[in-house]
Design a protein around this motif. Structure first.
Motif, PDB file in Angstrom:
ATOM      1  N   SER A 139       0.835  -1.201   0.000  1.00  0.00           N
ATOM      2  CA  SER A 139       0.000   0.000   0.000  1.00  0.00           C
ATOM      3  C   SER A 139       0.869   1.250   0.000  1.00  0.00           C
ATOM      4  N   PRO A 140       0.394   2.339  -0.566  1.00  0.00           N
ATOM      5  CA  PRO A 140       1.163   3.587  -0.517  1.00  0.00           C
ATOM      6  C   PRO A 140       1.193   4.135   0.905  1.00  0.00           C
ATOM      7  N   PRO A 141       2.247   4.875   1.255  1.00  0.00           N
ATOM      8  CA  PRO A 141       2.316   5.454   2.607  1.00  0.00           C
ATOM      9  C   PRO A 141       1.163   6.417   2.849  1.00  0.00           C
ATOM     10  N   PRO A 142       0.667   6.503   4.099  1.00  0.00           N
ATOM     11  CA  PRO A 142      -0.510   7.331   4.395  1.00  0.00           C
ATOM     12  C   PRO A 142      -0.210   8.815   4.517  1.00  0.00           C
ATOM     13  N   PHE A 143       1.062   9.197   4.563  1.00  0.00           N
ATOM     14  CA  PHE A 143       1.391  10.615   4.692  1.00  0.00           C
ATOM     15  C   PHE A 143       2.743  10.876   4.030  1.00  0.00           C
ATOM     16  N   VAL A 194      12.930  15.916  15.408  1.00  0.00           N
ATOM     17  CA  VAL A 194      12.252  14.707  15.867  1.00  0.00           C
ATOM     18  C   VAL A 194      11.129  14.461  14.865  1.00  0.00           C
ATOM     19  N   VAL A 195      11.242  13.380  14.097  1.00  0.00           N
ATOM     20  CA  VAL A 195      10.312  13.199  12.984  1.00  0.00           C
ATOM     21  C   VAL A 195       9.720  11.795  12.951  1.00  0.00           C
ATOM     22  N   ARG A 196       8.539  11.719  12.346  1.00  0.00           N
ATOM     23  CA  ARG A 196       7.886  10.441  12.061  1.00  0.00           C
ATOM     24  C   ARG A 196       7.983  10.182  10.567  1.00  0.00           C
ATOM     25  N   LEU A 197       8.340   8.934  10.208  1.00  0.00           N
ATOM     26  CA  LEU A 197       8.541   8.569   8.817  1.00  0.00           C
ATOM     27  C   LEU A 197       7.647   7.394   8.437  1.00  0.00           C
ATOM     28  N   SER A 198       7.057   7.469   7.259  1.00  0.00           N
ATOM     29  CA  SER A 198       6.186   6.391   6.805  1.00  0.00           C
ATOM     30  C   SER A 198       6.964   5.157   6.365  1.00  0.00           C
ATOM     31  N   SER A 199       8.275   5.300   6.135  1.00  0.00           N
ATOM     32  CA  SER A 199       9.095   4.153   5.743  1.00  0.00           C
ATOM     33  C   SER A 199       9.393   3.235   6.919  1.00  0.00           C
ATOM     34  N   LEU A 200       9.117   3.715   8.133  1.00  0.00           N
ATOM     35  CA  LEU A 200       9.326   2.914   9.343  1.00  0.00           C
ATOM     36  C   LEU A 200       7.954   2.453   9.818  1.00  0.00           C
TER      37      LEU A 200
END
Length: 291
Positions: A139-143, A194-200
């Motif tokens: 599925s494609p990342p949500p953000f 401090v970041v959130r990543l969709s690849s994780l």
């Protein structure tokens, strides 16, 4: 870059053992894994793994356990990744963490996209988590990356060790801690993002065993945000919103609580905490006196 994984655990030896086995499937293995627990009774008998593993034993408390593991790992690794013992990472999680830190010197802390969080919903099984991850892989990342945050979510967070310095988890936030992750990682923002990543990607099972009582958790919901706001690691508005939302949820749902949440216990803890705050007692460690 060398990466160590730290896994705190308490009373969930089978869950922690399952995670250790699951890490074998990482496309890039960790350089070392530290399992931190009160004593040997909380971990399975050691078995051989494709990566080095160390057991770190000492007293109870999430912050204390993490600090003990930090004392052993901070000098020899470029990245420290914290996983809750019931967090299930995607097979490319560690590889992607290393790649992102190598590519982006401005990152101090990374956290992933929690595809399902049993801590805020019904707990899910390990098998369900694998199915969720397999479905998400196609599925494609949500953000769109990256998404900046005040602090990281402690069930999965990776730290550039050069940013840590003398910062440690605050052991006044006893037992389960609650907001200890925000407190710790917010202090690292002075060194980078401090970041959130969709690849994780990962799934938080939300296993109930090993958690604190509803009364203790409710007390921490009231007192810990005020303590951290006074400390300066949590904005006052963020703390006030956190307290209001939790108190309102516990009050509204106490008549017909969810089967997996002790709303009445949490509400009782909220009221004890509120009474202490009114009296000027801002003591998160008082949670140790409650049942």
């Amino acid at each position: 870059m060398k990466l160590a994984v730290v896994i705190p655990t308490l009373g969930r030896k089978a869950v922690a053992s399952r995670l250790l086995s699951h890490l074998e499937s990482q496309s890039r293995l960790p350089d070392h894994v530290f399992v931190t627990a009160p004593d040997e009774g909380h971990v399975e008998q050691e078995t051989s793994h494709s990566y080095p593993i160390s057991m770190v034993f000492g007293g109870r408390g999430l912050c204390a356990q993490r600090n003990r593991a930090l004392s052993q790992s901070i000098g020899g690794f470029d990245i420290i990744t914290f996983f809750d013992d019931d967090f299930v990472p995607s097979d490319d999680y560690i590889k992607n963490v290393v790649d992102e830190f190598e590519l982006h010197n401005e990152y101090s802390v990374l956290m992933g996209d929690v595809l399902y969080d049993g801590a805020h919903d019904k707990a899910c099984s390990f098998e369900e988590a694998i199915r969720i991850l397999q479905h998400a892989a196609s599925s494609p990342p949500p953000f769109h990356d990256p998404v900046d945050h005040l602090g990281a979510y402690g069930c999965n967070m990776s730290i550039r060790t050069s940013a840590i310095g003398a910062v440690r988890f605050d052991e006044k936030l006893a037992l389960y801690g609650w907001q200890e992750d925000i407190d710790f990682t917010a202090q690292l923002r002075r060194h980078g993002r401090v970041v959130r990543l969709s690849s994780l990607r990962g799934v938080h099972l939300g296993i109930r065993s090993g958690r604190v009582s509803g009364v203790r958790f409710g007390y921490s919901q009231m007192v810990n945000p005020v303590y951290l706001a006074r400390k300066g690691t949590m904005p006052v508005g963020f703390a006030a919103d956190l307290i209001f939302r939790n108190l309102a949820a516990n009050l509204a749902k106490s008549l017909f609580p969810e089967p997996h949440i002790d709303r009445r216990g949490r509400l009782k803890g909220n009221l004890i905490g509120a009474r202490h705050l009114i009296a000027g007692r801002i003591e998160p460690e008082y949670v140790l006196e409650l049942k």
